[in-house]
Motif scaffolding. Structure first.
Motif, short mmCIF file in Angstrom:
data_model
loop_
_atom_site.label_atom_id
_atom_site.label_comp_id
_atom_site.label_asym_id
_atom_site.label_seq_id
_atom_site.Cartn_x
_atom_site.Cartn_y
_atom_site.Cartn_z
N ASN A 9 0.67 -1.07 -0.10
CA ASN A 9 0.00 0.25 -0.04
C ASN A 9 0.83 1.16 0.02
O ASN A 9 0.45 2.25 -0.82
CB ASN A 9 -0.90 0.04 1.49
CG ASN A 9 -1.94 -0.99 1.05
OD1 ASN A 9 -2.11 -1.76 0.00
ND2 ASN A 9 -3.06 -1.13 2.01
N LYS A 10 2.23 1.50 0.65
CA LYS A 10 2.74 2.35 0.81
C LYS A 10 3.41 2.48 -0.62
O LYS A 10 3.53 3.77 -1.09
CB LYS A 10 4.12 1.80 1.68
CG LYS A 10 5.08 3.14 1.81
CD LYS A 10 6.02 2.66 2.74
CE LYS A 10 7.24 3.83 2.78
NZ LYS A 10 8.34 3.45 3.75
N LYS A 29 0.81 4.34 -3.23
CA LYS A 29 0.75 5.73 -3.11
C LYS A 29 2.00 6.36 -3.68
O LYS A 29 1.90 7.30 -4.38
CB LYS A 29 0.65 6.04 -1.65
CG LYS A 29 -0.57 5.57 -1.07
CD LYS A 29 -0.61 6.13 0.44
CE LYS A 29 -2.05 5.57 1.30
NZ LYS A 29 -2.21 5.94 2.47
N LYS A 30 3.13 5.98 -3.53
CA LYS A 30 4.60 6.36 -3.93
C LYS A 30 4.30 6.40 -5.44
O LYS A 30 5.04 7.19 -6.23
CB LYS A 30 5.62 5.60 -3.23
CG LYS A 30 7.10 6.10 -3.86
CD LYS A 30 8.04 5.33 -3.34
CE LYS A 30 9.26 5.75 -3.70
NZ LYS A 30 10.36 4.86 -3.08
N LYS A 33 2.20 8.78 -7.16
CA LYS A 33 2.74 10.45 -7.40
C LYS A 33 3.97 10.30 -8.24
O LYS A 33 4.08 11.39 -8.93
CB LYS A 33 3.28 10.65 -5.93
CG LYS A 33 3.97 11.97 -5.75
CD LYS A 33 4.43 11.88 -4.29
CE LYS A 33 5.02 13.38 -4.27
NZ LYS A 33 5.50 13.70 -2.61
N GLU A 90 -8.34 8.86 -6.46
CA GLU A 90 -8.43 8.25 -5.08
C GLU A 90 -9.21 6.78 -5.09
O GLU A 90 -8.85 6.05 -4.44
CB GLU A 90 -9.26 9.44 -4.15
CG GLU A 90 -8.52 10.58 -3.93
CD GLU A 90 -8.81 11.65 -3.25
OE1 GLU A 90 -10.30 11.35 -2.99
OE2 GLU A 90 -8.34 12.40 -2.41
N ILE A 150 -7.14 4.28 -6.40
CA ILE A 150 -6.00 3.88 -5.53
C ILE A 150 -6.54 2.87 -4.53
O ILE A 150 -5.92 1.88 -4.01
CB ILE A 150 -5.51 5.11 -4.84
CG1 ILE A 150 -4.76 5.85 -5.97
CG2 ILE A 150 -4.24 4.47 -3.76
CD1 ILE A 150 -4.10 7.15 -5.17
N LYS A 151 -7.61 3.27 -4.05
CA LYS A 151 -8.45 2.24 -3.15
C LYS A 151 -8.42 0.87 -3.52
O LYS A 151 -8.56 -0.22 -2.83
CB LYS A 151 -9.70 2.85 -2.57
CG LYS A 151 -9.40 3.91 -1.83
CD LYS A 151 -11.15 4.67 -1.48
CE LYS A 151 -10.90 5.78 -0.58
NZ LYS A 151 -12.39 6.49 -0.17
N PHE A 206 -5.41 -1.27 -3.34
CA PHE A 206 -4.75 -1.48 -1.90
C PHE A 206 -5.01 -3.07 -1.50
O PHE A 206 -6.04 -3.66 -1.91
CB PHE A 206 -5.60 -0.75 -0.88
CG PHE A 206 -5.02 0.69 -0.89
CD1 PHE A 206 -3.66 0.97 -1.43
CD2 PHE A 206 -5.44 1.66 -0.08
CE1 PHE A 206 -2.95 2.27 -1.41
CE2 PHE A 206 -5.05 2.97 -0.31
CZ PHE A 206 -3.79 3.18 -0.56
#
Length: 358
Positions: free
Chosen positions: A151-152, A155-156, A159, A333, A336-337, A340
């Motif tokens: 998950n980290k 997100k990275k 971006k 958003e 992204i969910k 996860f």
């Protein structure tokens, strides 16, 4: 003699003999009970000493959670627990209040302490069938670590992918091609414009149509001027317009082909840049869990889906349209969910196999 009197009569005795023996036994028992009572009355101190000794002995008695006199039942449960294949069950029955459940739980707890803790279970999004999430299993404690790490990195990745598609390298890779395709478009436009002018028309390109306006004496006619022309002039103009249609269609096909190739090229360039960012963020995770088919399948499916949606990374959010900015942000958003990992069962605190009572 006392024990012998309590034994049942043998089967070969007759009914009369059996009745006589039973009467003799009852009489003998009453005699014993009477003597015992008389003995207790005479020596009460002896009775006191016996009760005290009995109390001492009862304090030494320990409780047990074992099956007493149920060797066959214990063997059956042991055999059932040793079967690892699914589809087998153990059915326990007996009279109510005999402690079946309590004893069986104790039996299972002892058995569970010998077994290792079960795996962690996770749910991940199924990009092929959104109604059926995929499951991933890892040894106990690794599920929490995998969830945090993946998950980290997701997100990275989002971006860094957006930054990559706005970088100077990406601009150079795309602008050079766009310049060449614009030159091809201009070349096609100039060729069709000259051809149309020879037929006595002026070419107009709109967003959805290609229009031609008649020219007489180097003057572009408006609607009123065209309406005042003679029937012969109008007929000649429409005849030339029909002769132009094949050339206009060829021009439209050429432009569509240029647009299609441009779109394909830009998509491939975006995929290359996004794929590089993906490998940077997820290659180590994939190597770490290379033997786990569930993780490998999910990461490859995640990569394929992300590459097929590269346009979301190249969307530029401007301050000119707050509504558009909000829609773009919400879309990312939500996406992204979906990427996860959801930790469904965490057994990191378990030291052995659990006993689940439904």
């Amino acid at each position: 003699a006392m024990t012998r009197n309590f034994m049942p009569p043998s089967t070969h005795q007759t009914g009369a003999e059996t009745t006589a023996i039973m009467q003799k036994t009852d009489s003998h028992n009453r005699l014993i009970h009477s003597r015992a009572a008389k003995h207790c009355r005479i020596e009460p101190s002896l009775s006191h000493r016996w009760a005290y000794s009995s109390a001492n002995q009862s304090n030494q008695i320990t409780t047990t959670n074992q099956f007493i006199g149920q060797k066959r039942a214990c063997t059956s449960i042991q055999t059932g627990l040793e079967i690892k294949t699914s589809g087998y069950n153990i059915f326990l029955t007996g009279q109510e209040g005999t402690g079946k459940n309590s004893i069986l739980k104790e039996f299972l707890n002892k058995w569970a302490h010998k077994l290792p803790a079960p795996n962690d279970w996770m749910y991940v999004y199924n990009f092929t069938n959104t109604r059926c999430p995929q499951t991933i299993t890892l040894p106990k404690g690794q599920g929490k670590e995998f969830k945090s790490e993946l998950n980290k990195n997701i997100k990275k990745f989002f971006k860094e992918a957006s930054i990559s598609l706005q970088s100077e390298e990406y601009e150079i890779a795309t602008q050079n091609y766009l310049i060449k395709t614009n030159e091809k478009r201009n070349k096609q436009f100039n060729a069709i414009e000259k051809k149309i002018f020879k037929f006595g028309f002026k070419l107009h390109i709109t967003e959805h149509n290609i229009e031609t306006t008649p020219i007489i004496n180097n003057k572009i006619l408006d609607d009123n001027e065209y309406a005042n022309l003679s029937t012969k002039q109008k007929s000649e103009i429409e005849k030339n317009r029909i002769n132009l249609e094949p050339h206009i269609l060829n021009y439209a096909r050429a432009i569509r082909d240029i647009d299609s190739k441009e779109k394909t090229y830009l998509e491939e360039v975006r995929k290359q840049f996004v794929s590089t960012v993906f490998e940077k963020n997820f290659s180590e995770i994939l190597k770490k869990h290379i033997t786990n088919l569930g993780i490998k399948k999910h990461i490859l499916a995640l990569k394929e889906n992300l590459l097929n949606n590269c346009e979301m990374f190249s969307e530029i959010e401007t301050d000119n349209s707050n509504e558009q900015k909000t829609d773009t942000t919400t879309h990312k958003e939500d996406y992204i969910k979906k990427c996860f990992v959801n930790l469904l069962v965490d057994n990191s605190s378990k030291k052995h196999a659990p006993v689940v009572v439904a």
